[in-house]
Design a protein around this motif. Structure first.
Motif, PDB file in Angstrom:
ATOM      1  N   VAL A 194       0.807  -1.221   0.000  1.00  0.00           N
ATOM      2  CA  VAL A 194       0.000   0.000   0.000  1.00  0.00           C
ATOM      3  C   VAL A 194       0.846   1.279   0.000  1.00  0.00           C
ATOM      4  CG1 VAL A 194      -1.832   1.268   1.193  1.00  0.00           C
ATOM      5  CG2 VAL A 194      -1.868  -1.213   1.168  1.00  0.00           C
ATOM      6  N   THR A 195       2.039   1.231   0.582  1.00  0.00           N
ATOM      7  CA  THR A 195       2.799   2.491   0.646  1.00  0.00           C
ATOM      8  C   THR A 195       3.986   2.549  -0.303  1.00  0.00           C
ATOM      9  OG1 THR A 195       4.269   1.772   2.414  1.00  0.00           O
ATOM     10  CG2 THR A 195       2.175   2.763   3.079  1.00  0.00           C
ATOM     11  N   GLN A 196       4.627   1.405  -0.554  1.00  0.00           N
ATOM     12  CA  GLN A 196       5.864   1.469  -1.327  1.00  0.00           C
ATOM     13  C   GLN A 196       5.623   1.407  -2.830  1.00  0.00           C
ATOM     14  OE1 GLN A 196       8.777   2.112   0.708  1.00  0.00           O
ATOM     15  NE2 GLN A 196       6.885   2.436   1.851  1.00  0.00           N
ATOM     16  N   ILE A 197       4.707   0.524  -3.222  1.00  0.00           N
ATOM     17  CA  ILE A 197       4.448   0.404  -4.656  1.00  0.00           C
ATOM     18  C   ILE A 197       3.898   1.714  -5.245  1.00  0.00           C
ATOM     19  CG2 ILE A 197       3.068  -0.848  -6.374  1.00  0.00           C
ATOM     20  CD1 ILE A 197       3.557  -3.357  -4.696  1.00  0.00           C
ATOM     21  N   PRO A 198       2.933   2.343  -4.573  1.00  0.00           N
ATOM     22  CA  PRO A 198       2.483   3.634  -5.104  1.00  0.00           C
ATOM     23  C   PRO A 198       3.630   4.626  -5.254  1.00  0.00           C
ATOM     24  CG  PRO A 198       0.999   2.907  -3.398  1.00  0.00           C
ATOM     25  CD  PRO A 198       2.130   1.935  -3.422  1.00  0.00           C
ATOM     26  N   PHE A 199       4.561   4.582  -4.326  1.00  0.00           N
ATOM     27  CA  PHE A 199       5.661   5.529  -4.426  1.00  0.00           C
ATOM     28  C   PHE A 199       6.520   5.265  -5.655  1.00  0.00           C
ATOM     29  CE2 PHE A 199       9.963   7.010  -3.273  1.00  0.00           C
ATOM     30  CZ  PHE A 199       9.675   8.364  -3.314  1.00  0.00           C
ATOM     31  N   ALA A 227       2.273   9.763  -2.167  1.00  0.00           N
ATOM     32  CA  ALA A 227       1.753   8.543  -2.794  1.00  0.00           C
ATOM     33  C   ALA A 227       0.329   8.719  -3.284  1.00  0.00           C
ATOM     34  CB  ALA A 227       1.833   7.391  -1.799  1.00  0.00           C
ATOM     35  N   ILE A 228      -0.236   9.865  -3.029  1.00  0.00           N
ATOM     36  CA  ILE A 228      -1.663  10.011  -3.297  1.00  0.00           C
ATOM     37  C   ILE A 228      -1.993   9.920  -4.791  1.00  0.00           C
ATOM     38  CG2 ILE A 228      -1.580  12.549  -3.299  1.00  0.00           C
ATOM     39  CD1 ILE A 228      -4.484  10.359  -2.016  1.00  0.00           C
ATOM     40  N   ILE A 229      -1.099  10.401  -5.628  1.00  0.00           N
ATOM     41  CA  ILE A 229      -1.426  10.404  -7.062  1.00  0.00           C
ATOM     42  C   ILE A 229      -1.555   8.991  -7.620  1.00  0.00           C
ATOM     43  CG2 ILE A 229      -0.624  11.113  -9.340  1.00  0.00           C
ATOM     44  CD1 ILE A 229       0.701  13.508  -7.576  1.00  0.00           C
ATOM     45  N   PRO A 230      -0.523   8.149  -7.441  1.00  0.00           N
ATOM     46  CA  PRO A 230      -0.708   6.773  -7.931  1.00  0.00           C
ATOM     47  C   PRO A 230      -1.842   6.053  -7.224  1.00  0.00           C
ATOM     48  CG  PRO A 230       1.419   7.044  -6.841  1.00  0.00           C
ATOM     49  CD  PRO A 230       0.835   8.393  -6.976  1.00  0.00           C
ATOM     50  N   ILE A 231      -2.007   6.320  -5.947  1.00  0.00           N
ATOM     51  CA  ILE A 231      -3.121   5.671  -5.255  1.00  0.00           C
ATOM     52  C   ILE A 231      -4.425   6.101  -5.915  1.00  0.00           C
ATOM     53  CG2 ILE A 231      -4.462   5.674  -3.106  1.00  0.00           C
ATOM     54  CD1 ILE A 231      -1.837   5.664  -1.590  1.00  0.00           C
ATOM     55  N   TYR A 232      -4.533   7.380  -6.167  1.00  0.00           N
ATOM     56  CA  TYR A 232      -5.744   7.885  -6.797  1.00  0.00           C
ATOM     57  C   TYR A 232      -5.964   7.221  -8.152  1.00  0.00           C
ATOM     58  CZ  TYR A 232      -8.947  11.022  -9.198  1.00  0.00           C
ATOM     59  OH  TYR A 232      -9.990  11.517  -9.900  1.00  0.00           O
TER      60      TYR A 232
END
Lengths: 314, 293, 360
Positions: free
Chosen positions: A43-48, B140-145
């Motif tokens: 949830v935190t590293q891949i998005p980064f 990280a909000i952009i890729p999460i979005y």
């Protein structure tokens, strides 16, 4: 050291444990960690990682098909972007002010509450309320009932002493937001410092008194050094939360007037969700993270020191 | 507090303080009490005012001279409920409760593992958990979005649950670990001598002992999830919106009707305020991630 | 009930360099025996006990209980019960639940557990506290609950790790007697760890003295006192400690000031020096005309019937301290110089000056 013969399992050893079993047990104890680790990485590293990839692209969400590679272009923009620099300074100013003021007030309140007096429990209960209030509500509350130029309580009080009403939120936006943050975070600082004060050994204080130290000398020479790790911890944790301040700004000033109260999270939010500029916002995010890592690695080392001094067994 | 014993020899040698002592002591206590109460009330005042305003008519709320005496009414709360707060409350409750359960389900085993010294590199794992807390959410909000959008999971409570779990898990792991560490090693050894299996060691010894700590951890998770705004604002719109989002919408749709706003705000704050007050002893520990007892 | 056997059992704590916490321990404990492991801190006594409990790995050698090799068996398969220094009571359980927990785990019926717990509680005077949590008990009561938890199990071996060290002095003496009586009554093999040599001497059928992980001597309290195997045991057992001094050996014997102590030729052959061990009660005050050595009195501890005199003697070219027991009614005063002699030369212990081994 000499080497020793490995354990010899005799012929009559029902309880003998082959190394495989020991390994299995080690895994049994390590396994519980994996779901949490995987979840956090996912949830935190891949998005980064994606943030990093997007940061090398030009991509505006409102223009489909605009996605293409631009190399370091976004980064070049970040560093020439005066709004970004402004947001950075706002961020630092806001965090430092909020942490410092709430810490000073928190220490004062903690000292007040460290003593027994009638209703101490109630006062403590009242004091922690601001911290529990939803930040969104806190912003709303202060903007309206407290700081409103016409109907706000603060201006009512000012009128009582003959001062003309002030539109705090638009004239002193930074001070207004810092006030809300301080109101919310002073209880937090107080709780941590109070815990520090109460962990002081009574015997040491008595020893100081026997040695002839007055209350002020005792406080300065004994209490303050004892409190140091607690103050560091409070400041550090407060800063970790406060650098992410978004709700209060959103509810009171919307980053304005102009960009007076646009901090990094708010600026990024504007770029991404109001400007839909994915590439640019991602580059901003990456730069922010790199900056945070630099600060955070120092902070983390401090945190570990504090933890290892407060932890009995580790 | 401190024991009275050391005072007695002083009384006999310095009668001056013995005579003046009680009065001075009383005065000191009185001024100290007054000061502390004043500070408490000043900090509490905005909250108090919010609650009072929630019981006012709009005409009592909008006054240049604050009305302290007024005839209380429940009509603002009624108006808030009529405007459809129900689903928002339900979403908030759902996101809060489920994410907290998920945090505990993931966090308790992890914290247990990290409290045992045999896990090599536990520091690295802990470091990782806490560092995720230090990275700004916005990074990280952009890729999460985008991911959420592409998965069709925008405006979905499930999305919030996952994100709130990630938001609270690091704190929970640190906190729970510090509770696990407090279980004396000898107690676990005694249990082992008594014949527990690893499973029984956890369910019959560890968990009952750390139960209050688990409750404290849950409380902290509840506070942070309930109050969360950023994700809720950006990833939900109608179906999955939570209380803070409701407040924003309420503010813009209803205009600045203070009394009604105050009623909505009071409702939004109440659960966390009550929970925090009930568990104030555990609060410090939770807020400091277990570092301060 | 069972006998316990350590065979070359060793425990190495990893590190740089690794530490031999217990070094090839050989020890056989008879069925029903009360054996005390004693030594200064860091001597490995607790480690040795924990190895028997299964809480510490055995890196080499073996341990058996009865005729079973338990070297690698987990604690629950060893049929042992342990009393910890901190008592290690389960904080979330009542006294009754604490005591019945092990039986509960084994699936013993509720009635049987209740019966056994009640019985043990009566034995330990805990009947009134069965429903309390440990938090609500005094230190002495907690200690008894810890004992009760061990008794209820009816194990083949009791292990006790300094169970009295958290009690105050008076309670400790009382409980000491109670534990010894209880053990005699139950007849269960018991291994008891303590750093207190008085406890060791008064409670143990046999006492094993450890130092730096190595067993020094294991024997009855009397033998340890009368025939210590080496200078360490001699100095460790007995209070006040034995006077141990290395003195030159001449043609006629060992030279202690003006006092010449005849030595058996065979034992001191080839030695130019010897370590003398003289218990405080072996020394006495003598008149100036008798053979003795001069002692400057530095401290007199009066205990009523007896007094202990601490003094300094100039022997050879250095000052050496001595303690001797004197009559409590007429002790010398500080600053006086007295003449010290021997009661009986037969009570002197001789040790090798290098190895510390007993000579004879």
């Amino acid at each position: 050291m000499a080497t020793f013969a490995p354990p010899r399992p005799g012929p009559m050893t029902p309880g003998a444990r082959p190394p495989a079993a020991a390994r299995r047990e080690a895994w049994q104890r390590r396994l519980p960690l994996t779901p949490a680790l995987l979840f956090m990485i996912f949830v935190t590293q891949i998005p980064f990682v994606f943030t990093v990839i997007f940061s090398f692209q030009s991509w505006n969400l409102v223009r489909p098909g605009s996605q293409h590679w631009v190399g370091l272009g976004n980064y070049a923009n970040v560093f020439t972007d005066s709004a970004f620099r402004g947001a950075l300074f706002t961020e630092i100013e806001m965090t430092v002010l909020a942490v410092a003021i709430s810490m000073v007030l928190g220490i004062g309140l903690a000292v007040l509450l460290d003593r027994k007096f009638p209703g101490r429990g109630i006062v403590r209960t009242l004091l922690i309320a601001p911290f529990l209030v939803m930040p969104t509500v806190a912003g709303l509350l202060w903007k309206t009932t407290m700081l409103d130029p016409v109907y706000g309580i603060v201006n009512y009080l000012l009128r009582l002493v003959g001062v003309a009403p002030v539109d705090f939120v638009s004239r002193f936006p930074m001070a207004s937001i810092v006030t809300v943050l301080v109101w919310q975070w002073t209880p937090f600082m107080m709780l941590i410092v109070l815990a520090g004060l109460q962990s002081q050994s009574g015997e040491v204080l008595e020893a100081a008194r026997v040695d002839g130290a007055g209350p002020w000398t005792t406080f300065r020479a004994i209490t303050v050094p004892h409190l140091r790790p607690y103050i560091e911890l409070g400041g550090l944790l407060g800063a970790i939360y406060l650098v992410n301040t978004f709700d209060v700004i959103f509810m009171t000033t919307q980053g304005g007037p102009g960009t007076a109260t646009t901090n990094l999270p708010y600026y990024l939010y504007q770029r991404a969700f109001l400007g839909f500029d994915v590439g640019q916002a991602s580059a901003l995010g990456v730069v922010t993270v790199i900056g945070t890592i630099a600060v955070a690695s120092v902070a983390l080392r401090m945190l570990f020191t504090v933890f290892s001094t407060t932890e009995g067994r580790a | 507090m401190t024991t009275a014993a050391p005072a007695s020899p002083a009384d006999t040698t310095t009668p001056r303080t013995a005579v003046r002592g009680p009065l001075r002591h009383l005065l000191r206590t009185a001024s100290w009490t007054a000061g502390a109460w004043l500070a408490g009330l000043v900090f509490f005042f905005p909250v108090l005012w919010m609650v009072l305003t929630a019981f006012k008519q709009e005409s009592d709320a909008y006054t240049t001279t604050p009305h302290i005496v007024f005839s209380p009414t429940l009509s603002q709360f009624k108006a808030v409920f009529d405007s459809g707060i129900g689903p928002y409350l339900a979403n908030s409750a759902l996101a809060t409760v489920l994410s907290t359960i998920l945090v505990l389900a993931l966090g308790i085993p992890a914290a247990y593992a990290l409290s045992i010294r045999s896990v090599r590199k536990w520091r690295d794992a802990l470091f990782f958990f806490i560092s995720t807390k230090m990275l700004p959410v916005v990074a990280a909000i952009i890729p999460i979005y985008l991911a959420v959008r592409d998965l069709g999971a925008l405006d979905n409570v499930g999305t919030l649950i996952v994100l709130y779990t990630a938001m609270n898990l690091p704190i929970a792991v640190w906190m729970l670990r510090s509770f696990f560490l407090e279980v004396p090693r000898e107690v676990l050894e005694a249990a082992r001598v008594d014949g527990v299996t690893l499973r029984q060691e956890i369910t019959r010894i560890m968990l009952p002992i750390v139960a209050p700590g688990i409750a404290a951890t849950a409380l902290i998770c509840v506070i942070f999830s309930w109050n969360e705004f950023f994700f809720a604002l950006n990833l939900t719109s109608v179906r999955a919106a939570t209380m803070p989002v409701f407040l924003v919408g309420f503010m813009t749709s209803e205009g600045l009707y203070w009394a009604k706003l105050a009623a909505a705000a009071t409702l939004a704050c109440l659960p966390v305020l009550l929970a925090g007050w009930i568990a104030q002893k555990q609060l410090v520990r939770g807020l400091s991630m277990g570092a301060v007892k | 009930m069972a006998e316990v056997r350590y065979e070359q059992a060793s425990r190495i704590y990893p590190g740089t360099p690794p530490v031999m916490a217990v070094d090839r321990l050989d020890l056989a404990i008879a069925d029903g025996e009360f054996l005390v492991l004693v030594g200064p801190s860091g001597s490995g006594k607790t480690t040795a006990l924990r190895m028997l409990a299964g809480l510490e790995e055995i890196d080499s050698g073996r341990i058996s209980i009865g005729d079973r090799d338990v070297t690698h068996a987990p604690p629950k398969e060893r049929d042992i019960a342990m009393v910890f220094q901190s008592y290690a009571l389960y904080p979330h359980m009542t006294v009754a639940q604490n005591m019945g927990f092990a039986l509960n785990l084994r699936g013993v019926s509720k009635e049987t557990i209740a019966e056994k717990v009640t019985e043990a509680a009566r034995l330990l005077d805990l009947d009134k506290y069965l429903d309390r949590k440990p938090k609500a008990l005094s230190g002495g009561q907690r200690q008894r609950v810890a004992m009760g938890r061990a008794i209820v199990r009816e194990p083949s071996v009791f292990l006790m790790d300094e169970p009295l060290s958290n009690l105050d002095a008076k309670l400790r003496v009382e409980t000491r007697a109670n534990i010894a009586a209880l053990q005699a009554r139950l007849g269960t093999t018991t291994v008891y760890v303590t750093h207190d040599q008085v406890e060791a001497m008064t409670m143990g059928h046999r006492v094993a003295v450890l130092k730096d992980g190595v067993l020094q001597q294991c024997d009855t309290p009397r033998t340890l006192y009368e025939r210590p195997a080496n200078a360490f045991v001699a100095g460790f057992i007995g209070s006040p400690a034995m006077n141990l001094h290395t003195v030159p050996v001449s043609e006629n014997g060992a030279q202690l000031g003006e006092l010449t102590l005849p030595l058996p030729r065979a034992t001191t052959a080839n030695l130019t020096e010897v370590t003398l061990g003289i218990r405080p009660e072996t020394l006495r005050l003598v008149g100036p005309e008798e053979a003795g050595f001069k002692l400057a009195v530095e401290l007199v501890e009066e205990l009523g019937a007896d007094a202990y005199l601490h003094g300094r003697a100039h022997l050879g070219d250095s000052d050496q301290r001595f303690v001797l027991r004197v009559d409590g009614r007429t002790p010398p005063t500080i600053g006086q110089t007295v003449n010290a002699g021997l009661r009986d030369t037969g009570e002197i212990h001789l040790f090798h000056p290098g190895t510390g081994e007993r000579l004879d």
